[in-house]
Design a protein around this motif. Structure first.
Motif, PDB file in Angstrom:
ATOM      1  N   UNK A  46     -20.855 -18.636  87.573  1.00 13.88           N
ATOM      2  CA  UNK A  46     -21.543 -18.736  86.288  1.00 13.88           C
ATOM      3  C   UNK A  46     -22.129 -17.360  85.940  1.00 13.88           C
ATOM      4  N   UNK A  47     -22.640 -17.213  84.737  1.00 14.95           N
ATOM      5  CA  UNK A  47     -23.182 -15.917  84.318  1.00 14.95           C
ATOM      6  C   UNK A  47     -24.293 -15.414  85.247  1.00 14.95           C
ATOM      7  N   UNK A  48     -25.260 -16.249  85.645  1.00 16.76           N
ATOM      8  CA  UNK A  48     -26.284 -15.747  86.572  1.00 16.76           C
ATOM      9  C   UNK A  48     -25.698 -15.309  87.921  1.00 16.76           C
ATOM     10  N   UNK A  49     -24.701 -16.010  88.419  1.00 20.13           N
ATOM     11  CA  UNK A  49     -24.066 -15.610  89.683  1.00 20.13           C
ATOM     12  C   UNK A  49     -23.353 -14.277  89.517  1.00 20.13           C
ATOM     13  N   UNK A  50     -22.660 -14.106  88.407  1.00 19.81           N
ATOM     14  CA  UNK A  50     -21.959 -12.840  88.154  1.00 19.81           C
ATOM     15  C   UNK A  50     -22.950 -11.684  88.102  1.00 19.81           C
ATOM     16  N   UNK A  51     -24.041 -11.880  87.400  1.00 13.34           N
ATOM     17  CA  UNK A  51     -25.065 -10.835  87.297  1.00 13.34           C
ATOM     18  C   UNK A  51     -25.633 -10.492  88.674  1.00 13.34           C
ATOM     19  N   UNK A  52     -25.927 -11.506  89.451  1.00 13.52           N
ATOM     20  CA  UNK A  52     -26.467 -11.293  90.790  1.00 13.52           C
ATOM     21  C   UNK A  52     -25.461 -10.574  91.684  1.00 13.52           C
ATOM     22  N   UNK A  53     -24.219 -11.011  91.644  1.00 15.27           N
ATOM     23  CA  UNK A  53     -23.189 -10.395  92.480  1.00 15.27           C
ATOM     24  C   UNK A  53     -22.950  -8.943  92.093  1.00 15.27           C
ATOM     25  N   UNK A  54     -22.944  -8.643  90.795  1.00 19.05           N
ATOM     26  CA  UNK A  54     -22.764  -7.260  90.341  1.00 19.05           C
ATOM     27  C   UNK A  54     -23.866  -6.356  90.882  1.00 19.05           C
ATOM     28  N   UNK A  55     -25.072  -6.903  90.992  1.00 20.79           N
ATOM     29  CA  UNK A  55     -26.191  -6.105  91.468  1.00 20.79           C
ATOM     30  C   UNK A  55     -26.228  -5.941  92.974  1.00 20.79           C
TER      31      UNK A  55
ATOM     32  N   UNK B 162     -11.791 -13.036  88.833  1.00 23.36           N
ATOM     33  CA  UNK B 162     -11.587 -11.606  89.017  1.00 23.36           C
ATOM     34  C   UNK B 162     -11.764 -10.718  87.790  1.00 23.36           C
ATOM     35  N   UNK B 163     -11.333 -11.167  86.642  1.00 24.73           N
ATOM     36  CA  UNK B 163     -11.322 -10.277  85.480  1.00 24.73           C
ATOM     37  C   UNK B 163     -12.692  -9.688  85.177  1.00 24.73           C
ATOM     38  N   UNK B 164     -13.733 -10.466  85.329  1.00 23.39           N
ATOM     39  CA  UNK B 164     -15.083 -10.010  85.010  1.00 23.39           C
ATOM     40  C   UNK B 164     -15.586  -8.928  85.967  1.00 23.39           C
ATOM     41  N   UNK B 165     -14.913  -8.739  87.091  1.00 19.77           N
ATOM     42  CA  UNK B 165     -15.379  -7.740  88.048  1.00 19.77           C
ATOM     43  C   UNK B 165     -15.006  -6.318  87.647  1.00 19.77           C
TER      44      UNK B 165
ATOM     45  N   UNK C 170     -23.363  -5.568  95.163  1.00 18.48           N
ATOM     46  CA  UNK C 170     -22.296  -4.836  95.846  1.00 18.48           C
ATOM     47  C   UNK C 170     -21.530  -3.948  94.883  1.00 18.48           C
ATOM     48  N   UNK C 171     -20.948  -2.868  95.419  1.00 15.50           N
ATOM     49  CA  UNK C 171     -20.124  -1.997  94.581  1.00 15.50           C
ATOM     50  C   UNK C 171     -18.861  -2.720  94.117  1.00 15.50           C
ATOM     51  N   UNK C 172     -18.283  -2.227  93.056  1.00 11.96           N
ATOM     52  CA  UNK C 172     -17.134  -2.876  92.421  1.00 11.96           C
ATOM     53  C   UNK C 172     -15.982  -3.190  93.371  1.00 11.96           C
ATOM     54  N   UNK C 173     -15.508  -2.254  94.190  1.00 19.87           N
ATOM     55  CA  UNK C 173     -14.382  -2.613  95.069  1.00 19.87           C
ATOM     56  C   UNK C 173     -14.732  -3.758  96.026  1.00 19.87           C
ATOM     57  N   UNK C 174     -15.921  -3.739  96.564  1.00 21.39           N
ATOM     58  CA  UNK C 174     -16.355  -4.810  97.463  1.00 21.39           C
ATOM     59  C   UNK C 174     -16.486  -6.134  96.712  1.00 21.39           C
ATOM     60  N   UNK C 175     -17.015  -6.076  95.486  1.00 19.43           N
ATOM     61  CA  UNK C 175     -17.159  -7.280  94.666  1.00 19.43           C
ATOM     62  C   UNK C 175     -15.791  -7.889  94.365  1.00 19.43           C
ATOM     63  N   UNK C 176     -14.839  -7.051  93.971  1.00 23.40           N
ATOM     64  CA  UNK C 176     -13.495  -7.554  93.659  1.00 23.40           C
ATOM     65  C   UNK C 176     -12.851  -8.182  94.891  1.00 23.40           C
ATOM     66  N   UNK C 177     -13.034  -7.564  96.042  1.00 22.15           N
ATOM     67  CA  UNK C 177     -12.479  -8.113  97.280  1.00 22.15           C
ATOM     68  C   UNK C 177     -13.143  -9.441  97.620  1.00 22.15           C
ATOM     69  N   UNK C 178     -14.448  -9.498  97.484  1.00 18.30           N
ATOM     70  CA  UNK C 178     -15.191 -10.729  97.749  1.00 18.30           C
ATOM     71  C   UNK C 178     -14.711 -11.858  96.827  1.00 18.30           C
ATOM     72  N   UNK C 179     -14.574 -11.550  95.543  1.00 17.35           N
ATOM     73  CA  UNK C 179     -14.161 -12.572  94.591  1.00 17.35           C
ATOM     74  C   UNK C 179     -12.705 -12.986  94.804  1.00 17.35           C
ATOM     75  N   UNK C 180     -11.865 -12.053  95.262  1.00 18.38           N
ATOM     76  CA  UNK C 180     -10.483 -12.419  95.590  1.00 18.38           C
ATOM     77  C   UNK C 180     -10.489 -13.440  96.727  1.00 18.38           C
ATOM     78  N   UNK C 181     -11.356 -13.240  97.693  1.00 16.39           N
ATOM     79  CA  UNK C 181     -11.470 -14.190  98.810  1.00 16.39           C
ATOM     80  C   UNK C 181     -11.930 -15.558  98.321  1.00 16.39           C
ATOM     81  N   UNK C 182     -12.880 -15.570  97.381  1.00 17.98           N
ATOM     82  CA  UNK C 182     -13.343 -16.844  96.838  1.00 17.98           C
ATOM     83  C   UNK C 182     -12.225 -17.537  96.067  1.00 17.98           C
ATOM     84  N   UNK C 183     -11.452 -16.765  95.294  1.00 13.67           N
ATOM     85  CA  UNK C 183     -10.324 -17.340  94.566  1.00 13.67           C
ATOM     86  C   UNK C 183      -9.327 -17.948  95.555  1.00 13.67           C
TER      87      UNK C 183
END
Length: 71
Positions: free
Chosen positions: A23-32, A67-70, A34-47
């Protein structure tokens, strides 16, 4: 890493606001947290996990959701 707006499996909805996760609050929290490459990798794992829990869903929809929002 701790986020209040976490996913509940197998629905992958948010435990707090009951919206699709991330959700939007989770995305905001996650962006804050970890760095982008780590965030994208983390979200790929969740997907990768969500594919097994969610009903058949077009890959484009899952890409948008996880993934797109990352970028």
């Amino acid at each position: 890493m701790t986020i209040d707006h976490a996913a509940v499996r197998p629905s992958w909805d948010c435990v707090v606001c009951d919206q699709t996760w991330p959700c939007d609050p989770a995305r905001e929290s996650l962006r804050g947290e970890m760095p982008l490459p780590e965030l994208a990798t983390y979200m790929w794992s969740r997907l990768d996990e969500a594919v097994f829990d969610l009903p058949p869903t077009p890959s484009a929809v899952l890409f948008e959701r996880f993934l797109k929002w990352t970028r």
